[in-house]
Design a protein around this motif. Structure first.
Motif, PDB file in Angstrom:
ATOM      1  N   PRO A   1       0.696  -1.819  -0.211  1.00  0.00           N
ATOM      2  CA  PRO A   1       0.223  -0.012   0.244  1.00  0.00           C
ATOM      3  C   PRO A   1       0.899   1.212   0.111  1.00  0.00           C
ATOM      4  CG  PRO A   1      -0.795  -1.553   1.532  1.00  0.00           C
ATOM      5  CD  PRO A   1       0.646  -1.692   1.036  1.00  0.00           C
TER       6      PRO A   1
ATOM      7  N   TRP B   1       1.158   3.651  -3.156  1.00  0.00           N
ATOM      8  CA  TRP B   1      -0.206   5.049  -3.340  1.00  0.00           C
ATOM      9  C   TRP B   1       0.576   6.081  -2.937  1.00  0.00           C
ATOM     10  CZ3 TRP B   1      -4.127   1.868  -0.170  1.00  0.00           C
ATOM     11  CH2 TRP B   1      -4.134   0.216  -0.844  1.00  0.00           C
TER      12      TRP B   1
ATOM     13  N   ARG C   1      -5.267   4.786  -5.638  1.00  0.00           N
ATOM     14  CA  ARG C   1      -5.943   4.068  -4.462  1.00  0.00           C
ATOM     15  C   ARG C   1      -6.978   4.594  -3.913  1.00  0.00           C
ATOM     16  NH1 ARG C   1      -3.650   5.739   1.503  1.00  0.00           N
ATOM     17  NH2 ARG C   1      -2.508   7.107   0.613  1.00  0.00           N
TER      18      ARG C   1
END
Length: 88
Positions: free
Chosen positions: A58, A61, A68
């Motif tokens: 993640p 992002w 996202r």
């Protein structure tokens, strides 16, 4: 410090609802790629967070927030932040 590390915006919102609105509308909170945790007796304590951008996590992002996924609306619109009906 939590807010500034993840959102890089000052001042920090005073109300939870303001922070919630900012995060759901702006969708710009930084993601960490690794967490260092220490065990202290029965509990775990977060020692550090790594915000380095790493592919396929993640944290990727952080450089391109447009990728996202948009957060889902988890709080009902008519929910009060504080219950003002109770006299303390």
């Amino acid at each position: 410090m939590w807010w500034v590390k993840r959102v890089e915006q000052a001042p920090v919102p005073e109300l939870t609802m303001d922070a919630y609105q900012h995060l759901t509308e702006q969708n710009e909170m930084k993601e960490h790629c690794r967490i260092e945790v220490l065990q202290e007796d029965r509990w775990h304590r977060i020692k550090s967070l790594d915000f380095t951008v790493k592919p396929d996590t993640p944290s990727a992002w952080n450089h391109n927030p447009a990728e996202r996924p948009k957060p889902t609306h988890t709080m009902p619109a008519d929910m009060d932040v504080f219950d003002t009906d109770i006299n303390f």
